[in-house]
Write a protein that holds these residues in place. Structure first.
Motif, PDB file in Angstrom:
ATOM      1  N   LEU A 138       0.834  -1.198   0.000  1.00 56.89           N
ATOM      2  CA  LEU A 138       0.000   0.000   0.000  1.00 56.89           C
ATOM      3  C   LEU A 138       0.869   1.249   0.000  1.00 56.89           C
ATOM      4  O   LEU A 138       1.978   1.259   0.541  1.00 56.89           O
ATOM      5  CB  LEU A 138      -0.916   0.001   1.231  1.00 56.89           C
ATOM      6  N   PRO A 139       0.401   2.349  -0.588  1.00 56.66           N
ATOM      7  CA  PRO A 139       1.189   3.579  -0.646  1.00 56.66           C
ATOM      8  C   PRO A 139       1.318   4.239   0.725  1.00 56.66           C
ATOM      9  O   PRO A 139       0.472   4.062   1.603  1.00 56.66           O
ATOM     10  CB  PRO A 139       0.392   4.466  -1.616  1.00 56.66           C
ATOM     11  N   ASN A 140       2.376   5.006   0.890  1.00 50.18           N
ATOM     12  CA  ASN A 140       2.618   5.744   2.129  1.00 50.18           C
ATOM     13  C   ASN A 140       3.025   7.173   1.770  1.00 50.18           C
ATOM     14  O   ASN A 140       4.200   7.454   1.535  1.00 50.18           O
ATOM     15  CB  ASN A 140       3.703   5.067   2.959  1.00 50.18           C
TER      16      ASN A 140
ATOM     17  N   ASP B  85      16.795   8.257   7.839  1.00 48.65           N
ATOM     18  CA  ASP B  85      15.428   8.090   7.321  1.00 48.65           C
ATOM     19  C   ASP B  85      15.382   7.098   6.170  1.00 48.65           C
ATOM     20  O   ASP B  85      14.746   7.324   5.137  1.00 48.65           O
ATOM     21  CB  ASP B  85      14.845   9.440   6.879  1.00 48.65           C
ATOM     22  N   LYS B  86      16.082   5.976   6.338  1.00 44.65           N
ATOM     23  CA  LYS B  86      16.143   4.948   5.304  1.00 44.65           C
ATOM     24  C   LYS B  86      14.746   4.489   4.912  1.00 44.65           C
ATOM     25  O   LYS B  86      13.909   4.179   5.756  1.00 44.65           O
ATOM     26  CB  LYS B  86      16.954   3.753   5.815  1.00 44.65           C
ATOM     27  N   VAL B  87      14.482   4.438   3.606  1.00 45.28           N
ATOM     28  CA  VAL B  87      13.195   3.974   3.091  1.00 45.28           C
ATOM     29  C   VAL B  87      13.289   2.475   2.827  1.00 45.28           C
ATOM     30  O   VAL B  87      14.173   2.018   2.102  1.00 45.28           O
ATOM     31  CB  VAL B  87      12.818   4.732   1.804  1.00 45.28           C
ATOM     32  N   TYR B  88      12.362   1.713   3.435  1.00 45.53           N
ATOM     33  CA  TYR B  88      12.443   0.259   3.387  1.00 45.53           C
ATOM     34  C   TYR B  88      11.029  -0.312   3.466  1.00 45.53           C
ATOM     35  O   TYR B  88      10.208   0.170   4.249  1.00 45.53           O
ATOM     36  CB  TYR B  88      13.284  -0.223   4.578  1.00 45.53           C
ATOM     37  N   ALA B  89      10.746  -1.312   2.663  1.00 50.20           N
ATOM     38  CA  ALA B  89       9.420  -1.939   2.687  1.00 50.20           C
ATOM     39  C   ALA B  89       9.369  -2.966   3.804  1.00 50.20           C
ATOM     40  O   ALA B  89      10.243  -3.831   3.904  1.00 50.20           O
ATOM     41  CB  ALA B  89       9.120  -2.610   1.352  1.00 50.20           C
TER      42      ALA B  89
ATOM     43  N   LYS C 260      -5.527  -9.841   3.283  1.00 44.95           N
ATOM     44  CA  LYS C 260      -4.093 -10.141   3.242  1.00 44.95           C
ATOM     45  C   LYS C 260      -3.310  -9.187   4.131  1.00 44.95           C
ATOM     46  O   LYS C 260      -3.763  -8.081   4.427  1.00 44.95           O
ATOM     47  CB  LYS C 260      -3.563 -10.051   1.804  1.00 44.95           C
ATOM     48  N   LYS C 261      -2.134  -9.634   4.549  1.00 42.53           N
ATOM     49  CA  LYS C 261      -1.252  -8.767   5.316  1.00 42.53           C
ATOM     50  C   LYS C 261      -0.793  -7.602   4.447  1.00 42.53           C
ATOM     51  O   LYS C 261      -0.876  -7.641   3.222  1.00 42.53           O
ATOM     52  CB  LYS C 261      -0.050  -9.555   5.827  1.00 42.53           C
ATOM     53  N   VAL C 262      -0.277  -6.570   5.111  1.00 45.20           N
ATOM     54  CA  VAL C 262       0.072  -5.324   4.420  1.00 45.20           C
ATOM     55  C   VAL C 262       1.560  -5.029   4.579  1.00 45.20           C
ATOM     56  O   VAL C 262       2.127  -5.186   5.657  1.00 45.20           O
ATOM     57  CB  VAL C 262      -0.758  -4.143   4.981  1.00 45.20           C
ATOM     58  N   LYS C 263       2.182  -4.608   3.478  1.00 48.54           N
ATOM     59  CA  LYS C 263       3.529  -4.041   3.524  1.00 48.54           C
ATOM     60  C   LYS C 263       3.477  -2.610   3.007  1.00 48.54           C
ATOM     61  O   LYS C 263       2.724  -2.292   2.083  1.00 48.54           O
ATOM     62  CB  LYS C 263       4.506  -4.856   2.671  1.00 48.54           C
TER      63      LYS C 263
ATOM     64  N   TYR D  42       6.228   0.983   2.318  1.00 48.67           N
ATOM     65  CA  TYR D  42       7.542   1.609   2.394  1.00 48.67           C
ATOM     66  C   TYR D  42       7.502   2.627   3.519  1.00 48.67           C
ATOM     67  O   TYR D  42       6.645   3.508   3.538  1.00 48.67           O
ATOM     68  CB  TYR D  42       7.914   2.262   1.064  1.00 48.67           C
ATOM     69  N   MET D  43       8.450   2.492   4.469  1.00 51.42           N
ATOM     70  CA  MET D  43       8.455   3.329   5.668  1.00 51.42           C
ATOM     71  C   MET D  43       9.849   3.866   5.923  1.00 51.42           C
ATOM     72  O   MET D  43      10.840   3.341   5.410  1.00 51.42           O
ATOM     73  CB  MET D  43       7.972   2.509   6.872  1.00 51.42           C
ATOM     74  N   ASN D  44       9.930   4.920   6.718  1.00 50.89           N
ATOM     75  CA  ASN D  44      11.209   5.464   7.149  1.00 50.89           C
ATOM     76  C   ASN D  44      11.686   4.754   8.411  1.00 50.89           C
ATOM     77  O   ASN D  44      10.946   4.635   9.387  1.00 50.89           O
ATOM     78  CB  ASN D  44      11.105   6.963   7.445  1.00 50.89           C
ATOM     79  N   PHE D  45      12.919   4.259   8.385  1.00 49.97           N
ATOM     80  CA  PHE D  45      13.554   3.687   9.561  1.00 49.97           C
ATOM     81  C   PHE D  45      14.588   4.675  10.089  1.00 49.97           C
ATOM     82  O   PHE D  45      14.933   5.654   9.428  1.00 49.97           O
ATOM     83  CB  PHE D  45      14.199   2.347   9.220  1.00 49.97           C
TER      84      PHE D  45
END
Length: 207
Positions: free
Chosen positions: A11-13, A49-53, A64-67, A69-72
């Motif tokens: 899903l988009p972020n 602010d690494k972008v990682y799914a 279904k489960k969701v993934k 892209y988020m900032n770590f």
């Protein structure tokens, strides 16, 4: 995006922040002979602010489960690169470039391995120059990337692959070059995040 063969919806972020990186390198260059050069580089990259799914706990979409892209917090990557270049003649030269690298992602003060980073990268090729013509045959190897699946203990993976690329440049006028590139010359099939493109042709002109 979604595929019936995967366990997740992506899903988009829209709240993503841009990631920024600081790189530190130290290296050595050595002329072994009139025709052979050697280079060795050690590098460290820190990304904020690494972008990682990643999987979003407790969130579902259409069963279904969701993934997303988020900032770590940050990512750190360490590596070493070795390069050798040799001129066989005024027309022919060759190069070999190998890199080993490893990375970790920090999330909430905990460091975990970043399985998206291939450990081994290799480039090798032969270059030909005569008058207005330049041709390059390049070989590229990228090692596999595998991450443990916490739920099943099985692995999700991106294939290791070896491909050959071809590039030709011809100077048709002063400061003007016609370019032809063929990537994945032998049309190899492999999986890398998604099914990759096969043999690809690119034609261009540079002035």
């Amino acid at each position: 995006r979604y595929s019936e063969y995967t366990k997740y919806w992506y899903l988009p972020n829209p709240e993503l922040d841009p990631e920024t990186s600081d790189t530190f390198e130290i290296g050595m260059k050595k002329k072994l002979s009139d025709k052979t050069n050697l280079g060795l580089t050690i590098y460290h990259v820190k990304t904020k602010d690494k972008v990682y799914a990643d999987y979003v706990p407790g969130e579902e979409y259409k069963g279904k489960k969701v993934k997303k892209y988020m900032n770590f917090d940050s990512e750190e990557r360490d590596g070493v690169e070795l390069e050798v270049k040799h001129d066989f003649s005024d027309k022919y030269s060759a190069y070999l470039n190998y890199a080993w690298q490893k990375g970790t992602i920090e999330d909430g003060g905990k460091d975990v391995d970043n399985y998206n980073i291939p450990r081994h990268l290799l480039h090798a090729g032969i270059e030909y120059n005569i008058d207005k013509l330049n041709a390059l045959l390049d070989c590229q190897y990228v090692s596999e990337r595998m991450s443990p699946d916490e739920a099943s203990g099985e692995y999700g993976a991106e294939d290791a692959f070896f491909i050959v690329n071809l590039g030709v440049n011809y100077e048709i006028a002063k400061n003007t070059k016609l370019q032809l590139a063929v990537n994945n010359l032998f049309d190899r099939d492999f999986y890398c995040d998604e099914a990759t493109a096969g043999r690809t042709y690119t034609v261009g002109m540079r002035y």
